[in-house]
Design a protein around this motif. Structure first.
Motif, short mmCIF file in Angstrom:
data_model
loop_
_atom_site.label_atom_id
_atom_site.label_comp_id
_atom_site.label_asym_id
_atom_site.label_seq_id
_atom_site.Cartn_x
_atom_site.Cartn_y
_atom_site.Cartn_z
N GLU A 34 0.96 -1.16 -0.17
CA GLU A 34 -0.02 0.13 -0.01
C GLU A 34 0.75 1.32 0.01
OE1 GLU A 34 -0.56 -0.62 4.67
OE2 GLU A 34 -1.69 -1.89 3.23
N GLN A 73 1.29 4.07 -7.53
CA GLN A 73 0.08 3.49 -8.03
C GLN A 73 0.16 3.73 -9.56
OE1 GLN A 73 -2.82 5.81 -5.81
NE2 GLN A 73 -3.73 3.72 -5.55
N ALA A 78 -4.11 -0.05 -4.55
CA ALA A 78 -5.23 0.78 -4.13
C ALA A 78 -4.70 1.41 -2.89
CB ALA A 78 -6.51 0.25 -4.32
N LYS A 79 -5.29 2.65 -2.70
CA LYS A 79 -5.05 2.90 -1.13
C LYS A 79 -6.11 2.00 -0.05
CE LYS A 79 -2.09 6.03 -1.82
NZ LYS A 79 -0.66 5.74 -1.45
#
Length: 157
Positions: A75, A79, A125-126
């Motif tokens: 995380e 991205q 993705a966050k």
């Protein structure tokens, strides 16, 4: 270039196995691909988080080849849009990367030794997802990237 998809944990759960298998077969039309499930150490329940991550790291690092290009899913990584992921794959192929390994770490992430070994750290993705869904999302996004590289209709931009 060969794509290897590694995940620490259990075998694919039935609720995602069909989708993972489908997208993996689709990726195989572009690149040789295989899954490798790295089992959690047997004594995992008795280990501290740090000790567990070190044991998992030993298993991961012992299986990596010196020239493998390691992409760690985390995380805190970078991205990519789907077209950027396609460009990323194309660059690895252009660099004559023999094997690219996409790694989904254990329940607590990975030990610093693995993070340091990673060539790229990628954030899907966050949001936080269950590992089984990450496997499915990873397979689908890699298939999407392959279809983008061939200008196929699967991805609509």
């Amino acid at each position: 270039m060969k794509i290897q998809l590694w995940s620490v944990g259990k075998v694919h759960e039935s609720y995602v196995k069909e989708g993972i298998d489908d997208f993996t077969r689709r990726i195989a039309n572009y690149f040789p691909v295989q899954w490798q499930i790295i089992p959690v150490p047997k004594q995992a329940a008795t280990l501290s988080e740090s000790a567990l991550k070190k044991a998992e790291a030993a298993a991961i690092l012992s299986q990596l080849e010196k020239d493998d290009y390691l992409v760690l899913l985390d995380e805190r990584g970078k991205q990519f849009s789907s077209p950027e992921l396609a460009d990323f794959l194309q660059k690895r192929a252009n660099e004559s990367t023999r094997t690219i390994v996409f790694l989904i770490g254990g329940a607590f992430g990975v030990d610093e030794m693995v993070a340091k070994r990673a060539n790229t750290v990628w954030c899907l993705a966050k949001l936080v997802f269950p590992h089984m869904l990450v496997r499915l999302i990873l397979a689908e996004q890699l298939y999407r990237a392959c279809s983008i590289l061939r200008n196929e209709k699967y991805h609509h931009s």
